[in-house]
Design a protein around this motif. Sequence first.
Motif, mmCIF file in Angstrom:
data_model
loop_
_atom_site.group_PDB
_atom_site.id
_atom_site.type_symbol
_atom_site.label_atom_id
_atom_site.label_comp_id
_atom_site.label_asym_id
_atom_site.label_seq_id
_atom_site.Cartn_x
_atom_site.Cartn_y
_atom_site.Cartn_z
ATOM 1 N N GLN A 116 54.082 47.549 12.258
ATOM 2 C CA GLN A 116 54.206 48.934 12.707
ATOM 3 C C GLN A 116 53.741 49.086 14.151
ATOM 4 O O GLN A 116 54.368 49.782 14.943
ATOM 5 C CB GLN A 116 53.393 49.862 11.809
ATOM 6 N N GLU A 117 52.636 48.433 14.490
ATOM 7 C CA GLU A 117 52.117 48.504 15.866
ATOM 8 C C GLU A 117 53.094 47.875 16.850
ATOM 9 O O GLU A 117 53.311 48.396 17.942
ATOM 10 C CB GLU A 117 50.752 47.823 15.932
ATOM 11 N N ARG A 120 55.898 50.259 17.396
ATOM 12 C CA ARG A 120 55.470 51.377 18.241
ATOM 13 C C ARG A 120 55.395 50.961 19.694
ATOM 14 O O ARG A 120 55.862 51.674 20.587
ATOM 15 C CB ARG A 120 54.109 51.896 17.766
ATOM 16 N N LYS A 121 54.836 49.764 19.952
ATOM 17 C CA LYS A 121 54.737 49.285 21.333
ATOM 18 C C LYS A 121 56.107 49.009 21.923
ATOM 19 O O LYS A 121 56.348 49.286 23.097
ATOM 20 C CB LYS A 121 53.875 48.024 21.394
#
Length: 156
Positions: A116-117, A120-121
């Motif tokens: 997920q990170e 997002r990035k």
Amino acid sequence: MSEKRRPGVLHGFKAFLMRGNVVDLAVAVVIGAAFTNIVNSVVKGIINPVVGALGTKSLDSYSSCLKAPCTGTGDSATGVRILWGSVLGATLNFLITAAVVYFLMVLPMSRFLARQEARRKAKEGAHEVIEVTELQVLKEIRDALVAQRGPGHSRP
């Protein structure tokens, strides 16, 4: 005269109970208790029989005598007995619990959060590239307009 009513004790207790971390902790305790039964069953049904094939049926029966004579059990025992089998059983129980929690809960959750990170990035990185590109285009347009005006005109 009207006085402001202070929140009662029950209202404060209700607010305390409804906080997210208290509810999460309560769920964790309940799940942990249920999970303990599973781990104890694995130790009793799988680990202890494997150990029993090598020695006794239960790890609790492994002990050493520190001060002779070691006879009897419970309150009527004489001597000083070290029950290292119980410690070994508890250690195996802990290691199995930790391994199951790590491999079935922590590792999948951390991988999920890492994905997920990364998404997002990547999304933020694409957005920044678009903004930088637009800014560069606007600067080029400005520079072209200044160049068309000629050398006598300066930017305001």
